[in-house]
Design a protein around this motif. Structure first.
Motif, short mmCIF file in Angstrom:
data_model
loop_
_atom_site.label_atom_id
_atom_site.label_comp_id
_atom_site.label_asym_id
_atom_site.label_seq_id
_atom_site.Cartn_x
_atom_site.Cartn_y
_atom_site.Cartn_z
N ARG A 1 0.81 -1.23 0.00
CA ARG A 1 0.00 0.00 0.00
C ARG A 1 0.85 1.28 0.00
O ARG A 1 0.30 2.38 0.04
CB ARG A 1 -0.94 0.01 1.21
CG ARG A 1 -0.27 0.05 2.56
CD ARG A 1 -1.33 0.19 3.66
NE ARG A 1 -0.74 0.25 4.99
CZ ARG A 1 -0.56 -0.79 5.78
NH1 ARG A 1 -0.98 -1.99 5.38
NH2 ARG A 1 0.00 -0.67 6.96
N GLY B 1 3.70 3.86 -1.76
CA GLY B 1 4.28 4.26 -3.03
C GLY B 1 5.73 4.64 -2.83
O GLY B 1 6.15 4.95 -1.72
N GLY B 2 6.51 4.63 -3.88
CA GLY B 2 7.88 5.04 -3.77
C GLY B 2 8.80 3.95 -3.27
O GLY B 2 8.44 2.78 -3.19
N SER C 1 10.82 -2.59 -2.14
CA SER C 1 9.86 -2.12 -3.13
C SER C 1 10.39 -0.84 -3.77
O SER C 1 10.82 0.08 -3.08
CB SER C 1 8.51 -1.83 -2.45
OG SER C 1 7.59 -1.28 -3.37
N GLY C 2 10.38 -0.80 -5.11
CA GLY C 2 10.72 0.42 -5.83
C GLY C 2 12.19 0.78 -5.85
O GLY C 2 12.54 1.92 -6.20
N ARG D 1 12.28 4.22 4.56
CA ARG D 1 11.77 4.88 3.35
C ARG D 1 12.75 6.00 2.98
O ARG D 1 12.72 7.09 3.56
CB ARG D 1 10.37 5.44 3.61
CG ARG D 1 9.38 4.37 4.06
CD ARG D 1 8.00 4.94 4.33
NE ARG D 1 7.38 5.42 3.11
CZ ARG D 1 6.20 6.05 3.07
NH1 ARG D 1 5.54 6.29 4.18
NH2 ARG D 1 5.70 6.45 1.92
#
Length: 425
Positions: free
Chosen positions: A234, A236-237, A252-253, A291
């Protein structure tokens, strides 16, 4: 002299020869045959530190309550079944005992032949006893912890005369997540129980125990991955989820990175991490969500790097600058390499470091592999071609009070040359 072969053929003669070697070496006379290198280096450490070979030195054992507390908090408790299965049955038959000590050299478990356990009591080889090399001399618990490899100590290879009727073989147990020493497993017994295969046997079982720890780590990463999947789905980035030691469970990403260097004490909030830059750090069950922020230059101006080599088995590097302060514990090899780079601020080539560490300038592949690992957490502050600290970084080395205590595990020729007259760069 092949001690293991001689002892297997004639234990009494081997013990007599080693007693003569020990007496000659400790009195400064010419030795009839040289002791094994690992034993001679240990004796030298004992002589430098002032341990009395004729005195039966024993530290007060820990209380039963403290032994139990250490058992409950030690990662070694998870591999005790592996050690027992691999060592105890044969040890009992062969009149040996199995001893498991923690990273401080304290005996936490001791099992095996009842008569041998009673003889061990007479040596002070009891629960809670302190069997560091610096306390009781060359032995199968303390010496493997210093040199970080399996060691067999037979008869008068023990530094203390009171242990000359004993034989022991110990192997270090390390945490596969960060290379930290967890303790030592040792098989010991009276002189006549010595067998040349004992050391290989103990080392093999120690490796099985470490394999069990790796399996447990992989299981924990799988559990963390299950927690991370819905969180990353859920978001982004760019994001990744790591365990408390920085091992990646999910990403992720962004490109997959096997491990991220984390500060010794990490907390939630905006944090600067060596490999990722500025990150938003959030706790997850069993790990951290990282992040990374938008790309920005790595802060370098005014950076101070402190290499702490004061202790005999624990070394660290601390980096302080505009982005805060973080600390990382070092493996024995990384401590060697960073110390040599601190001494040679103008830099060292891969072949130069290979000669410094191994005495062989051809071993550049090994050096490059290790330096690649170092650059994962110090990449912003290390240059290469040649390898060196960044010119604008202030580098300080904290050394032990006794120059001979500098990286006592190290057999690197360059480190050995620097020990007698250590000067901080």
């Amino acid at each position: 002299m092949d001690v293991t072969h001689l002892a297997a053929v004639d234990t009494t003669r081997a013990a007599r020869v080693l007693s003569e070697v020990r007496s000659a070496r400790l009195s400064g006379r010419r030795v009839p045959v040289p002791p094994r290198p690992v034993i001679e280096q240990s004796w030298e450490r004992m002589l430098r530190s002032g341990v009395d070979p004729e005195r039966d030195v024993r530290a007060d054992p820990l209380s039963r309550e403290e032994v139990q507390r250490r058992r409950e908090t030690s990662a070694l408790r998870h591999v005790l079944p592996v050690l027992r299965e691999g060592l105890l049955a044969a040890a009992d038959v062969a009149h040996h005992i199995m001893v498991v000590a923690d990273e401080d050299g304290r005996v936490l478990w001791r099992e095996g032949s009842a008569p041998v356990l009673r003889r061990a009591d007479g040596l002070g080889f009891e629960l809670g006893a302190d069997w560091r090399e610096s306390v009781v001399g060359t032995n199968g618990v303390g010496t493997p912890a210093v040199v970080r490899r399996p060691v067999q100590v037979f008869a008068s290879e023990h530094f203390a005369r009171s242990q000359a009727g004993w034989t022991c073989a110990g192997a270090p147990l390390t945490d596969p997540r960060d290379g930290r020493l967890l303790g030592v497993v040792d098989v010991s017994g009276p002189l006549e129980t010595m067998h040349p295969a004992t050391l290989s046997w103990v080392d093999s079982v120690a490796k099985l125990a470490e394999a069990r720890l790796r399996e447990m780590h992989l299981d924990s990463l799988e559990r963390l991955r299950a927690v991370a999947a819905p969180v990353l789905a859920r978001l982004g980035g760019r994001a990744l989820v790591v365990d408390p030691h920085g091992w990646t469970a999910a990403v992720s990403g962004m490109p997959y990175t096997r491990r991220v260097a984390l500060p010794k004490s990490l907390s939630a909030g905006p944090r600067w991490l060596p490999a990722l830059g500025l990150c938003a750090v959030e706790p997850l069950a069993g790990g951290w969500l990282l992040r990374p922020a938008a790309e920005e230059p790595v802060p370098r101006g005014g950076t101070r790097i402190v290499l702490d080599l004061r202790h005999s088995r624990r070394w660290s590097v601390e980096v302080s600058g505009g982005a805060g302060t973080w600390t990382r514990e070092l493996s024995p090899r990384h401590a060697e390499l960073l110390y040599l780079l601190a001494v040679h601020r103008s830099g060292r080539s891969a072949s130069g470091l290979a000669a410094d560490v191994f005495g062989d300038p051809e071993r550049t592949v090994t050096v490059r592999a290790e330096m690649s690992r170092v650059r994962r957490y110090l990449g912003a502050f290390l240059e290469h071609r040649p390898y060196r600290f960044a010119e604008d970084a202030e580098v300080e080395v904290l050394l032990p009070d006794d120059p001979g205590g500098l990286l006592p595990h190290s057999t690197a020729p360059a480190v050995a040359r620097l020990r007698p007259s250590v000067v901080a760069p």
